[in-house]
Design a protein around this motif. Structure first.
Motif, PDB file in Angstrom:
ATOM      1  N   TYR A  15      16.754  14.535  -0.509  1.00  0.00           N
ATOM      2  CA  TYR A  15      18.118  14.039  -0.365  1.00  0.00           C
ATOM      3  C   TYR A  15      19.138  15.172  -0.506  1.00  0.00           C
ATOM      4  O   TYR A  15      20.176  15.189   0.150  1.00  0.00           O
ATOM      5  CB  TYR A  15      18.344  12.941  -1.427  1.00  0.00           C
ATOM      6  N   TYR A  16      18.780  16.145  -1.355  1.00  0.00           N
ATOM      7  CA  TYR A  16      19.723  17.249  -1.597  1.00  0.00           C
ATOM      8  C   TYR A  16      20.048  18.035  -0.323  1.00  0.00           C
ATOM      9  O   TYR A  16      21.047  18.711  -0.240  1.00  0.00           O
ATOM     10  CB  TYR A  16      19.192  18.181  -2.703  1.00  0.00           C
ATOM     11  N   TYR A  17      19.174  17.963   0.687  1.00  0.00           N
ATOM     12  CA  TYR A  17      19.476  18.632   1.967  1.00  0.00           C
ATOM     13  C   TYR A  17      20.806  18.150   2.539  1.00  0.00           C
ATOM     14  O   TYR A  17      21.471  18.863   3.271  1.00  0.00           O
ATOM     15  CB  TYR A  17      18.388  18.335   3.003  1.00  0.00           C
ATOM     16  N   LEU A  18      21.143  16.916   2.248  1.00  0.00           N
ATOM     17  CA  LEU A  18      22.355  16.343   2.835  1.00  0.00           C
ATOM     18  C   LEU A  18      23.607  16.660   2.020  1.00  0.00           C
ATOM     19  O   LEU A  18      24.712  16.334   2.446  1.00  0.00           O
ATOM     20  CB  LEU A  18      22.211  14.816   2.945  1.00  0.00           C
ATOM     21  N   SER A  19      23.408  17.303   0.854  1.00  0.00           N
ATOM     22  CA  SER A  19      24.553  17.458  -0.053  1.00  0.00           C
ATOM     23  C   SER A  19      25.653  18.325   0.560  1.00  0.00           C
ATOM     24  O   SER A  19      26.812  18.198   0.200  1.00  0.00           O
ATOM     25  CB  SER A  19      24.095  18.037  -1.387  1.00  0.00           C
ATOM     26  N   ARG A  20      25.288  19.195   1.510  1.00  0.00           N
ATOM     27  CA  ARG A  20      26.319  20.026   2.146  1.00  0.00           C
ATOM     28  C   ARG A  20      27.176  19.234   3.130  1.00  0.00           C
ATOM     29  O   ARG A  20      28.202  19.699   3.588  1.00  0.00           O
ATOM     30  CB  ARG A  20      25.667  21.184   2.900  1.00  0.00           C
ATOM     31  N   TYR A  21      26.672  18.058   3.484  1.00  0.00           N
ATOM     32  CA  TYR A  21      27.369  17.297   4.519  1.00  0.00           C
ATOM     33  C   TYR A  21      27.674  15.882   4.037  1.00  0.00           C
ATOM     34  O   TYR A  21      27.050  14.910   4.471  1.00  0.00           O
ATOM     35  CB  TYR A  21      26.512  17.232   5.806  1.00  0.00           C
ATOM     36  N   PRO A  22      28.616  15.760   3.115  1.00  0.00           N
ATOM     37  CA  PRO A  22      28.856  14.451   2.504  1.00  0.00           C
ATOM     38  C   PRO A  22      29.340  13.399   3.507  1.00  0.00           C
ATOM     39  O   PRO A  22      29.239  12.202   3.243  1.00  0.00           O
ATOM     40  CB  PRO A  22      29.934  14.750   1.447  1.00  0.00           C
ATOM     41  N   GLU A  23      29.835  13.837   4.673  1.00  0.00           N
ATOM     42  CA  GLU A  23      30.301  12.850   5.665  1.00  0.00           C
ATOM     43  C   GLU A  23      29.124  12.128   6.311  1.00  0.00           C
ATOM     44  O   GLU A  23      29.288  11.062   6.909  1.00  0.00           O
ATOM     45  CB  GLU A  23      31.108  13.532   6.774  1.00  0.00           C
ATOM     46  N   VAL A  24      27.928  12.743   6.262  1.00  0.00           N
ATOM     47  CA  VAL A  24      26.738  12.088   6.833  1.00  0.00           C
ATOM     48  C   VAL A  24      26.217  11.093   5.804  1.00  0.00           C
ATOM     49  O   VAL A  24      26.035  11.434   4.637  1.00  0.00           O
ATOM     50  CB  VAL A  24      25.651  13.125   7.170  1.00  0.00           C
ATOM     51  N   MET A  25      25.978   9.864   6.256  1.00  0.00           N
ATOM     52  CA  MET A  25      25.427   8.870   5.327  1.00  0.00           C
ATOM     53  C   MET A  25      23.901   9.002   5.290  1.00  0.00           C
ATOM     54  O   MET A  25      23.298   9.517   6.232  1.00  0.00           O
ATOM     55  CB  MET A  25      25.832   7.479   5.786  1.00  0.00           C
ATOM     56  N   ALA A  26      23.335   8.515   4.220  1.00  0.00           N
ATOM     57  CA  ALA A  26      21.884   8.655   4.066  1.00  0.00           C
ATOM     58  C   ALA A  26      21.213   7.283   4.045  1.00  0.00           C
ATOM     59  O   ALA A  26      21.723   6.342   3.433  1.00  0.00           O
ATOM     60  CB  ALA A  26      21.576   9.406   2.789  1.00  0.00           C
ATOM     61  N   TYR A  27      20.087   7.215   4.719  1.00  0.00           N
ATOM     62  CA  TYR A  27      19.191   6.075   4.549  1.00  0.00           C
ATOM     63  C   TYR A  27      17.975   6.650   3.826  1.00  0.00           C
ATOM     64  O   TYR A  27      17.246   7.488   4.379  1.00  0.00           O
ATOM     65  CB  TYR A  27      18.790   5.494   5.916  1.00  0.00           C
ATOM     66  N   ILE A  28      17.801   6.260   2.594  1.00  0.00           N
ATOM     67  CA  ILE A  28      16.783   6.928   1.769  1.00  0.00           C
ATOM     68  C   ILE A  28      15.408   6.288   1.960  1.00  0.00           C
ATOM     69  O   ILE A  28      15.265   5.072   1.860  1.00  0.00           O
ATOM     70  CB  ILE A  28      17.155   6.834   0.269  1.00  0.00           C
ATOM     71  N   VAL A  29      14.439   7.141   2.267  1.00  0.00           N
ATOM     72  CA  VAL A  29      13.048   6.681   2.376  1.00  0.00           C
ATOM     73  C   VAL A  29      12.340   7.074   1.070  1.00  0.00           C
ATOM     74  O   VAL A  29      12.316   8.260   0.717  1.00  0.00           O
ATOM     75  CB  VAL A  29      12.344   7.350   3.587  1.00  0.00           C
ATOM     76  N   GLN A  30      11.816   6.085   0.370  1.00  0.00           N
ATOM     77  CA  GLN A  30      11.276   6.339  -0.966  1.00  0.00           C
ATOM     78  C   GLN A  30       9.926   7.068  -0.925  1.00  0.00           C
ATOM     79  O   GLN A  30       9.082   6.751  -0.086  1.00  0.00           O
ATOM     80  CB  GLN A  30      11.052   5.006  -1.712  1.00  0.00           C
TER      81      GLN A  30
END
Ligand SMILES: NC(=O)C1=CN([C@@H]2O[C@H](COP(=O)(O)OP(=O)(O)OC[C@H]3O[C@@H](n4cnc5c(N)ncnc54)[C@H](OP(=O)(O)O)[C@@H]3O)[C@@H](O)[C@H]2O)[C@@H](O)CC1
Ligand SMILES: [K+]
Length: 503
Positions: A281-296
């Protein structure tokens, strides 16, 4: 702008001459004036000029160019490769006229050297060349290439065929090619394009109606014919610009979907969600405008994830699938099920393409953009890369028609093939994009544009073009080796600005 084969160009010439009634000598004169105009623009030494002339109409163009040069005070030698008795028709008319001018005609023999000339016009062969050059013309071409002068090819560098991008024998390596009426295949596809230098297309009064008579199906994208980019209404909101869901990534390749999602965002999608594995998930931290759908609890997709993802994407507009997705069998099962249970517009790239088969392709009919590079396309077709390279225009066309998809065959001269048999070449590719990550960016941009309701074809056209423009703007400021994909994405606004400035 249409890109023609030699045969199509000749037919458009014929139609113009015979059906419309513009005399061929007028076309030749227009050609010569156009070539002369371009010569004047060249900032090179012009003290001594050679016009090297073959016996056909390409040579005729050269003879008429020589006349304009002399009329304007340039010192010109005309080097004839074949005996003057061989001239016919318009070339002979121009030869007979030129004989009355103060010009030195040199009949070529092996003692003729080219090194004393500042500019050399190559008017040996144009669209009429049938096969590889042999004999004396081959020797002349070699000597031209070894000489120091600035080389201007008339219509086509001699030795190349207008209808092919292959280099099949000796050919002139031009600094500038002034081509007539329309670009030909040789001018827009590699490797032949490399021999053309800068390419300028000059109008010679062949009307558009004559060109449409030859049913062109290949078009070169440029600023003038790119689809219009919508202006946003002042009262618009994010819901107007669609939602793109990026599904990809696997252990070691988690950056790929993240870059695609970031590119979708920068291409203007109203919302972009990136499906991402919990631990990454941390890969997305640079791009807070992108929403995440988390796969467990995973690092690749399996059938277990399908139903929840299908539920999630139900009210979304576009799926961008495959970047960094991985190639194992479980991933294939996931992808097959995802494609089966959705009917979204879908962009498929990279490992997503690896898993496609006839059944999946059938399910993607009329809703997909596929973005393979040459190697991925070869695998899709079950042939070698060389076979693709040799016949890529036709293979791309046949594939897009057969499966009803928009095919973006990525390379320095990307081909976009549509289900209705049209082909668009994006020939402004730049070496800065020859790097891992570029494909993820392109897939994301195309997905982001489709979310904004651009058609699949228009999204592909704008996506390819804007990336090339952006990267070439960056190349003006940076070293071409050192441009990162994320920089291209960050700077997409500059590419869009430049395109929109033309619209
Ligand atoms: N049509 C028009 O109205 C207009 C045409 N325009 C201009 O005309 C050009 C096309 O002219 P084109 O058709 O005369 O052919 P071109 O390229 O000069 O060469 C043919 C000559 O080459 C020879 N030859 C062929 N292969 C060969 C080989 N392997 N090795 C050796 N020789 C070979 C062939 O000889 P043959 O085999 O017939 O004996 C023939 O003599 C076009 O590119 C543009 O520049 C413009 O002026 C605008 C209006
Ligand atoms: K030529």
């Amino acid at each position: 702008m249409e890109v023609l084969s030699s045969a199509q160009m000749m037919e458009a010439d014929r139609y113009t001459i015979e059906e419309i009634g513009i005399p061929s000598i007028v076309l030749m004169e227009n050609a010569a004036k156009g070539i002369f105009e371009e010569f004047l623009k060249c900032e090179v030494k012009k003290d001594k000029i050679a016009v090297v002339v073959g016996k056909g109409n390409n040579g005729g163009d050269g003879l008429a160019v020589a006349r304009h040069l002399i009329n304007n005070g340039f010192s010109v030698d005309v080097i004839l490769i074949y005996p003057p008795e061989d001239f016919k028709g318009d070339a002979k008319i121009n030869y007979d006229i030129l004989k009355k001018y103060p010009v030195k005609f040199i009949q070529y023999d092996e003692n003729v050297e080219f090194d004393s000339y500042d500019v050399i016009f190559d008017a040996i062969f144009g669209t009429g060349l049938g096969k590889a050059v042999k004999g004396v013309a081959e020797q002349v071409i070699e000597k031209i290439n070894f000489s120091r002068g600035f080389k201007i090819a008339v219509d086509i560098p001699s030795g190349l065929s207008g209808s092919s991008y292959e280099i099949f024998g000796k050919c002139v390596k031009a600094d500038l090619t002034v081509t007539l009426a329309r670009p030909k295949i040789v001018h827009v596809f590699y490797p032949a394009k490399k021999m053309c230098g800068e390419v300028v297309v000059k109008d010679i009064s062949i009307p558009d109606s004559a060109v449409s008579k030859v049913n062109p199906e290949l078009f070169m994208l440029n600023y003038e014919n790119l689809p219009l980019i919508y202006k946003r209404e002042p009262d618009s909101h994010k819901g107007n610009f669609g939602h793109n869901v990026v599904i990809g990534g696997s252990k070691g390749k988690m950056g790929a979907p993240v870059m695609a999602a970031y590119a979708s965002l920068m291409a203007g999608a109203g919302l972009t969600t990136c499906a991402i594995f919990e631990d990454y998930y941390y890969y997305l931290s640079r791009y807070p405008e992108v929403m995440a759908y988390i796969v467990q609890g995973k690092d690749f997709y399996t059938l277990n994830e399908v139903n929840a993802i299908v539920d999630f994407v139900q009210d979304k507009d576009v799926l961008t699938i495959g970047c960094g997705m991985g190639r194992n069998h479980q991933i294939k099962e996931f992808l097959a099920e995802l494609i089966d249970k959705t009917d979204h517009f879908t962009v498929i790239d990279a490992d997503g393409l690896f898993h496609l088969d006839e059944i999946l392709l059938e399910k993607l009919r009329y809703r997909a953009v596929l973005t393979p590079h040459i190697g991925e396309f070869a695998r899709l077709l079950g042939v070698s890369k060389d076979e693709v390279l040799k016949d890529r225009i036709n293979l791309a066309k046949e594939f897009a028609i057969k499966y009803g998809v928009v095919l973006v065959l990525k390379s320095a001269d990307t081909i976009i093939a549509t289900p209705d048999g049209l082909l668009f070449v994006v020939s402004n590719g730049v070496p800065a994009l020859a790097k891992g990550g570029s494909g993820d960016c392109l897939a994301g941009v195309i997905g982001g544009l489709i979310a904004q309701k651009y058609s699949l074809v228009d999204a592909a056209k704008i996506g390819c073009f804007v990336m090339n423009v952006t990267a070439s703007l960056l190349m003006e400021e940076k070293n071409e080796k050192c441009i990162k994909t994320t920089e291209v994405i960050e700077n997409l606004y500059r590419g869009f600005n430049k395109i929109e400035a033309y619209q």
